[in-house]
Design an enzyme around this catalytic site. Structure first.
Site, PDB file in Angstrom:
ATOM      1  N   ARG A 185     -12.160 -30.352 -40.679  1.00 28.71           N
ATOM      2  CA  ARG A 185     -11.582 -29.063 -40.662  1.00 28.71           C
ATOM      3  C   ARG A 185     -10.604 -28.521 -39.553  1.00 28.71           C
ATOM      4  NH1 ARG A 185     -14.006 -30.710 -44.707  1.00 28.71           N
ATOM      5  NH2 ARG A 185     -15.695 -29.486 -45.525  1.00 28.71           N
ATOM      6  N   GLY A 218     -26.800 -20.025 -20.074  1.00 27.18           N
ATOM      7  CA  GLY A 218     -25.832 -19.733 -21.096  1.00 27.18           C
ATOM      8  C   GLY A 218     -24.533 -19.514 -21.344  1.00 27.18           C
ATOM      9  N   ASP A 230     -24.749 -28.645 -13.105  1.00 23.34           N
ATOM     10  CA  ASP A 230     -25.668 -27.772 -12.773  1.00 23.34           C
ATOM     11  C   ASP A 230     -27.010 -28.309 -11.870  1.00 23.34           C
ATOM     12  OD1 ASP A 230     -27.399 -25.795 -13.245  1.00 23.34           O
ATOM     13  OD2 ASP A 230     -26.586 -25.593 -14.562  1.00 23.34           O
ATOM     14  N   ARG A 240     -31.639 -17.270 -24.305  1.00 19.93           N
ATOM     15  CA  ARG A 240     -30.263 -17.693 -25.092  1.00 19.93           C
ATOM     16  C   ARG A 240     -30.090 -18.840 -24.626  1.00 19.93           C
ATOM     17  NH1 ARG A 240     -32.443 -16.036 -20.078  1.00 19.93           N
ATOM     18  NH2 ARG A 240     -31.718 -16.865 -18.142  1.00 19.93           N
ATOM     19  N   LYS A 292     -31.057 -29.673 -16.293  1.00 22.80           N
ATOM     20  CA  LYS A 292     -30.061 -29.009 -17.107  1.00 22.80           C
ATOM     21  C   LYS A 292     -28.671 -30.197 -17.424  1.00 22.80           C
ATOM     22  CE  LYS A 292     -31.283 -24.028 -16.653  1.00 22.80           C
ATOM     23  NZ  LYS A 292     -30.399 -22.763 -16.612  1.00 22.80           N
ATOM     24  N   ASP A 343     -22.935 -18.361 -12.593  1.00 24.25           N
ATOM     25  CA  ASP A 343     -23.693 -17.113 -12.440  1.00 24.25           C
ATOM     26  C   ASP A 343     -23.382 -16.381 -10.977  1.00 24.25           C
ATOM     27  OD1 ASP A 343     -25.624 -18.061 -12.027  1.00 24.25           O
ATOM     28  OD2 ASP A 343     -27.597 -17.191 -12.788  1.00 24.25           O
ATOM     29  N   CYS A 353     -29.431 -12.046 -14.149  1.00 23.57           N
ATOM     30  CA  CYS A 353     -29.596 -12.216 -15.045  1.00 23.57           C
ATOM     31  C   CYS A 353     -30.932 -11.046 -14.912  1.00 23.57           C
ATOM     32  CB  CYS A 353     -29.142 -13.001 -16.127  1.00 23.57           C
ATOM     33  SG  CYS A 353     -27.573 -12.991 -16.747  1.00 23.57           S
ATOM     34  N   CYS A 386      -5.024 -18.484  -3.235  1.00 21.59           N
ATOM     35  CA  CYS A 386      -4.045 -19.208  -3.513  1.00 21.59           C
ATOM     36  C   CYS A 386      -2.110 -18.724  -2.887  1.00 21.59           C
ATOM     37  CB  CYS A 386      -4.005 -18.723  -5.278  1.00 21.59           C
ATOM     38  SG  CYS A 386      -3.125 -16.806  -5.044  1.00 21.59           S
TER      39      CYS A 386
END
Length: 243
Positions: A9, A36, A57, A68, A81, A121, A178, A237
């Site tokens: 596909r 998430g 992680d 989530r 995780k 996060d 969160c 940078c």
């Protein structure tokens, strides 16, 4: 199952084709953060046939994540995780290489990657990942989501773009979490899916997203696009561009 049947596909897309699928097959993508954002991005990248996925992680799956972070199952609660995600992704696509890294190995793996996804996060982690990508001159796909809001950007200093610290210099500000502010599952899932999209586009040579910050208001279903500018005095940078 043949690879032609599995990926038919997307191979039919003019922008991809058999050669594009081989490009994906030959690519290595590093995901740092498997919450998430990262759990959704990882699933789409595995499904698309990225040849090698590196997953990093430090956290373990918590019951509150399942609202989530839909890559995980109730039985994964308590597992690292990175290990739980790797198991699920191998079940999705056994034909690709998937490596679960410990937290310390995540930044060190930047040099191995063709694209890095920052799915963390908090600002300290984001800045550390950005600095590693600037040093290694690797492209970085950055995503963030909280409440009903999302942000998305592609940085590639080697291609002449700004870096994360050009956009968000270190002011000592702490990011909301969160846990404190809340998050609706599909909001963070949408941003994670779009991180995977930007990574796939980059690997296929479709790089129109450089120097653009995308901001999403999920309540109003509105996107805004801002042009990012290089900060010549950027502490991360600025010196790299002189060498």
């Amino acid at each position: 199952m043949s690879e032609l049947a599995r990926y038919s596909r997307q191979i039919v897309l003019r922008e991809l084709g058999v050669n594009g699928q081989q490009l994906l097959r030959d690519s290595t993508v590093l995901l740092i953060g498997l919450g998430g954002l990262g759990s959704i991005a990882a699933a789409y990248l595995a499904g698309a046939g990225i040849g090698r996925l590196l997953l990093s992680d430090r956290d373990r799956v918590d019951t509150s994540n399942l609202q989530r972070q839909v890559l995980y199952r109730q039985s994964d609660v308590g597992r690292l995780k990175s290990e739980a995600a790797a198991a699920q992704l191998r079940a999705l696509n056994a034909g690709i290489e998937i490596e679960a890294l410990d937290a310390q190995a995540g930044l060190a793996a930047v040099a191995q990657a063709d694209v890095v996804l920052d799915c963390t996060d908090n600002f300290p982690a984001r800045r550390a990942i950005n600095a590693a990508c600037v040093r290694a001159r690797k492209p970085l796909v950055s995503g963030a989501a909280i409440r009903f809001e999302g942000q998305l950007a592609l940085f590639d200093v080697a291609a002449g773009s700004a870096c994360y610290d050009c956009l968000y210099p270190d002011t000592g500000e702490q990011a909301e979490t969160c846990e404190e502010a809340g998050i609706l599952g599909p909001v963070v899932g949408t941003v994670g899916a779009l991180q995977a999209l930007l990574a796939l586009k980059y690997l296929l040579g479709l790089r129109e997203d450089l120097n653009a910050l995308q901001v999403w208001d999920a309540r109003q279903m509105q996107w805004r696009r801002f042009t990012m500018s290089i900060d010549p005095a950027c502490a991360v940078c600025g010196q790299t561009r002189l060498t």
